[in-house]
Write a protein that holds these residues in place. Structure first.
Motif, PDB file in Angstrom:
ATOM      1  N   THR A   1       0.838  -1.198   0.000  1.00 24.38           N
ATOM      2  CA  THR A   1       0.000   0.000   0.000  1.00 24.38           C
ATOM      3  C   THR A   1       0.872   1.246   0.000  1.00 24.38           C
ATOM      4  OG1 THR A   1      -1.746  -1.128   1.250  1.00 24.38           O
ATOM      5  CG2 THR A   1      -1.785   1.271   1.254  1.00 24.38           C
ATOM      6  N   LEU A   2       0.512   2.201  -0.828  1.00 27.41           N
ATOM      7  CA  LEU A   2       1.114   3.528  -0.784  1.00 27.41           C
ATOM      8  C   LEU A   2       0.099   4.464  -0.147  1.00 27.41           C
ATOM      9  CD1 LEU A   2       3.324   5.610  -1.554  1.00 27.41           C
ATOM     10  CD2 LEU A   2       2.036   5.997  -3.668  1.00 27.41           C
ATOM     11  N   VAL A   3       0.486   5.087   0.951  1.00 26.95           N
ATOM     12  CA  VAL A   3      -0.379   6.029   1.665  1.00 26.95           C
ATOM     13  C   VAL A   3       0.112   7.442   1.385  1.00 26.95           C
ATOM     14  CG1 VAL A   3      -1.289   6.742   3.900  1.00 26.95           C
ATOM     15  CG2 VAL A   3      -0.774   4.322   3.477  1.00 26.95           C
ATOM     16  N   VAL A   4      -0.749   8.263   0.805  1.00 23.43           N
ATOM     17  CA  VAL A   4      -0.392   9.656   0.523  1.00 23.43           C
ATOM     18  C   VAL A   4      -1.155  10.567   1.475  1.00 23.43           C
ATOM     19  CG1 VAL A   4      -0.344  11.505  -1.192  1.00 23.43           C
ATOM     20  CG2 VAL A   4       0.063   9.145  -1.900  1.00 23.43           C
TER      21      VAL A   4
ATOM     22  N   ARG B   1      -1.846  -0.947  -3.731  1.00 22.71           N
ATOM     23  CA  ARG B   1      -3.072  -0.223  -3.390  1.00 22.71           C
ATOM     24  C   ARG B   1      -2.742   1.220  -3.019  1.00 22.71           C
ATOM     25  NH1 ARG B   1      -6.200  -0.203   1.809  1.00 22.71           N
ATOM     26  NH2 ARG B   1      -8.345   0.392   1.308  1.00 22.71           N
ATOM     27  N   LEU B   2      -3.552   2.159  -3.501  1.00 21.83           N
ATOM     28  CA  LEU B   2      -3.391   3.571  -3.168  1.00 21.83           C
ATOM     29  C   LEU B   2      -4.387   3.950  -2.076  1.00 21.83           C
ATOM     30  CD1 LEU B   2      -2.260   6.450  -3.745  1.00 21.83           C
ATOM     31  CD2 LEU B   2      -4.106   6.689  -5.435  1.00 21.83           C
ATOM     32  N   VAL B   3      -3.880   4.573  -1.001  1.00 25.80           N
ATOM     33  CA  VAL B   3      -4.728   5.036   0.094  1.00 25.80           C
ATOM     34  C   VAL B   3      -4.389   6.494   0.384  1.00 25.80           C
ATOM     35  CG1 VAL B   3      -5.206   4.831   2.568  1.00 25.80           C
ATOM     36  CG2 VAL B   3      -5.085   2.786   1.154  1.00 25.80           C
ATOM     37  N   ILE B   4      -5.410   7.302   0.580  1.00 29.83           N
ATOM     38  CA  ILE B   4      -5.216   8.704   0.942  1.00 29.83           C
ATOM     39  C   ILE B   4      -5.466   8.856   2.444  1.00 29.83           C
ATOM     40  CG2 ILE B   4      -5.922  11.087   0.524  1.00 29.83           C
ATOM     41  CD1 ILE B   4      -4.657   9.637  -1.900  1.00 29.83           C
ATOM     42  N   SER B   5      -4.477   9.399   3.152  1.00 28.63           N
ATOM     43  CA  SER B   5      -4.607   9.659   4.586  1.00 28.63           C
ATOM     44  C   SER B   5      -5.034  11.110   4.765  1.00 28.63           C
ATOM     45  CB  SER B   5      -3.277   9.398   5.304  1.00 28.63           C
ATOM     46  OG  SER B   5      -3.378   9.734   6.665  1.00 28.63           O
TER      47      SER B   5
ATOM     48  N   ASN C   1     -13.019  10.778  -8.696  1.00 22.13           N
ATOM     49  CA  ASN C   1     -11.886  10.307  -9.509  1.00 22.13           C
ATOM     50  C   ASN C   1     -11.568   8.834  -9.275  1.00 22.13           C
ATOM     51  OD1 ASN C   1     -10.553  12.679 -11.085  1.00 22.13           O
ATOM     52  ND2 ASN C   1     -11.073  13.558  -9.077  1.00 22.13           N
ATOM     53  N   GLY C   2     -12.508   8.111  -8.673  1.00 26.66           N
ATOM     54  CA  GLY C   2     -12.357   6.663  -8.538  1.00 26.66           C
ATOM     55  C   GLY C   2     -11.458   6.208  -7.417  1.00 26.66           C
ATOM     56  N   ILE C   3     -11.102   7.105  -6.495  1.00 19.53           N
ATOM     57  CA  ILE C   3     -10.214   6.756  -5.380  1.00 19.53           C
ATOM     58  C   ILE C   3     -11.069   6.510  -4.142  1.00 19.53           C
ATOM     59  CG2 ILE C   3      -8.296   7.515  -3.923  1.00 19.53           C
ATOM     60  CD1 ILE C   3      -7.386   9.244  -6.320  1.00 19.53           C
ATOM     61  N   GLU C   4     -11.191   5.252  -3.759  1.00 22.51           N
ATOM     62  CA  GLU C   4     -12.049   4.874  -2.636  1.00 22.51           C
ATOM     63  C   GLU C   4     -11.268   4.586  -1.355  1.00 22.51           C
ATOM     64  OE1 GLU C   4     -15.282   4.960  -2.553  1.00 22.51           O
ATOM     65  OE2 GLU C   4     -15.583   5.441  -4.677  1.00 22.51           O
ATOM     66  N   GLY C   5      -9.955   4.442  -1.474  1.00 19.46           N
ATOM     67  CA  GLY C   5      -9.128   4.160  -0.293  1.00 19.46           C
ATOM     68  C   GLY C   5      -8.859   5.426   0.493  1.00 19.46           C
ATOM     69  N   LEU C   6      -9.822   5.825   1.320  1.00 20.54           N
ATOM     70  CA  LEU C   6      -9.717   7.055   2.108  1.00 20.54           C
ATOM     71  C   LEU C   6      -9.684   6.696   3.587  1.00 20.54           C
ATOM     72  CD1 LEU C   6     -12.367   9.195   0.188  1.00 20.54           C
ATOM     73  CD2 LEU C   6      -9.903   9.065  -0.224  1.00 20.54           C
ATOM     74  N   SER C   7      -8.703   7.206   4.305  1.00 21.48           N
ATOM     75  CA  SER C   7      -8.545   6.848   5.715  1.00 21.48           C
ATOM     76  C   SER C   7      -8.280   8.088   6.548  1.00 21.48           C
ATOM     77  CB  SER C   7      -7.398   5.844   5.881  1.00 21.48           C
ATOM     78  OG  SER C   7      -6.148   6.478   5.658  1.00 21.48           O
ATOM     79  N   MET C   8      -8.463   7.925   7.852  1.00 17.46           N
ATOM     80  CA  MET C   8      -8.175   9.018   8.785  1.00 17.46           C
ATOM     81  C   MET C   8      -7.878   8.420  10.155  1.00 17.46           C
ATOM     82  SD  MET C   8     -10.529  12.291   9.913  1.00 17.46           S
ATOM     83  CE  MET C   8     -10.336  13.173   8.358  1.00 17.46           C
TER      84      MET C   8
ATOM     85  N   HIS D   1     -11.858   4.724   6.343  1.00 14.31           N
ATOM     86  CA  HIS D   1     -11.153   3.675   7.082  1.00 14.31           C
ATOM     87  C   HIS D   1     -10.465   4.310   8.286  1.00 14.31           C
ATOM     88  CE1 HIS D   1      -8.496   0.330   8.029  1.00 14.31           C
ATOM     89  NE2 HIS D   1      -7.476   1.173   7.972  1.00 14.31           N
ATOM     90  N   SER D   2     -10.657   3.731   9.469  1.00 16.93           N
ATOM     91  CA  SER D   2      -9.985   4.231  10.660  1.00 16.93           C
ATOM     92  C   SER D   2      -8.590   3.633  10.770  1.00 16.93           C
ATOM     93  CB  SER D   2     -10.790   3.871  11.916  1.00 16.93           C
ATOM     94  OG  SER D   2     -10.081   4.276  13.074  1.00 16.93           O
TER      95      SER D   2
END
Length: 325
Positions: free
Chosen positions: A118-121, A158-162, A183-190, A221-222
């Motif tokens: 996973t790459l977390v940006v 997998r791409l995840v946005i923090s 934009n099709g990016i569903e990997g959203l976390s906080m 995603h927590s």
């Protein structure tokens, strides 16, 4: 002789436990994000190739479930980035990476694909003024382009946005989420906690209960569970460590100079409990198990005493529901 004693401290019948490793390729960074106390790092440095080799040799599946390439610097700025990624790809342990996204050009993105899980940006807000006020020194438009490029090019990783849990970011959160999902990016976390690293974030704090509600309402995603391999591991960590701080005990920080730090919130890198040159991960965990709190780190940390009995029960419940247990 000391190493021999340390390596034989396990009690009969007491199982070992798995941890996450936070590996710092560099403590230098191309950003000056307001939530990251870079000024606390007195001598920013790059991990040398020889040190990196020794760190890799210390990593074992037996006691590590995840290695996060992060630390307090930006890994994409390391001059040996491409070579390091090649070595990670060949290693049996699972690797992820955290980046601010500024230097994630197409070449780096393609090189990362399949090498890490996973790459977390890290991203604060789709509002350019908020973004530039939080992610200082970064190019708002370039980071967005790089994120969209990673979304398009990644086939295995997998791409995840923090998303940053600061008040000004929460005010524009809905627009930010909408842009990513459009934009099709569903990997959203906080994270439900804005870590008070170095004791400098008190004025920015948002109550964990409010952040958890925001995470739930927006179906994010927590990140609370990302460093929890299994409930059994947490139990063993808790039982074996004298200092009952779950955040400290679930993670081991390896600094860019090869030092094992007492805690990942040791921003100044002043509290080393060994170096990869002379001590194994098993030995350093055994040493840390016997250590008490360090007042200079723990007294001002909002993770200290973060998980009391009720809080642990709530996290365990969330963990179980998430995994369908």
């Amino acid at each position: 002789m000391q190493k021999s004693r340390l390596s034989n401290t396990k009690k009969p019948g007491m199982k070992s436990y798995k941890i996450a490793v936070n590996m710092e390729w560099t403590s230098k960074c191309n950003a000056r994000c307001v939530m990251c106390p870079q000024s606390e790092i007195q001598n920013p440095m790059l991990m040398k190739p020889g040190t990196f080799d020794r760190v890799l040799n210390r990593l074992r599946d037996a006691n590590i479930f995840r290695v996060v390439i992060a630390g307090y610097g930006e890994p994409t700025t390391h001059p040996s980035f491409m070579k390091f990624v090649d070595q990670v790809k060949a290693h049996p342990v699972h690797f992820d990476m955290v980046s601010n996204g500024q230097l994630l050009d197409e070449e780096k993105i393609r090189h990362l694909d399949g090498a890490i899980g996973t790459l977390v940006v890290s991203f604060s807000s789709i509002d350019p003024d908020v973004y530039r006020g939080v992610h200082v020194n970064l190019d708002y438009d370039q980071v967005k382009r790089n994120i969209l490029s990673a979304q398009k090019l990644f086939k295995k990783t997998r791409l995840v946005i923090s998303l940053t849990p600061m008040p000004e970011c929460i005010n524009t959160l809905e627009e930010t989420i909408a842009w990513f999902r459009h934009n099709g990016i569903e990997g959203l976390s906080m994270s439900p906690t804005l870590y008070n690293r170095g004791g400098n974030m008190k004025e920015h704090a948002i109550a964990t209960e409010r952040l958890r509600a925001i995470i739930k309402t927006n179906k994010l995603h927590s990140q609370e569970l990302d460093f929890v391999p299994t409930i059994k591991d947490v139990a063993y960590q808790y039982l074996k460590n004298r200092f009952k701080c779950i955040p400290r005990n679930v993670d081991l920080f390896i600094a860019s100079n090869g030092n094992y730090l007492y805690c990942y919130n040791d921003v100044s890198h002043q509290h080393s409990i060994g170096n990869v040159d002379t001590i194994s991960i098993e030995e350093v965990l055994s040493r840390r198990e016997r250590m008490e709190s360090i007042p200079a780190l723990c007294d001002g940390c909002n993770m200290h005493n973060r998980y009391k009995a009720a809080e642990v029960a709530k996290v365990i419940l969330n963990y179980s529901l998430k995994r369908g247990h």
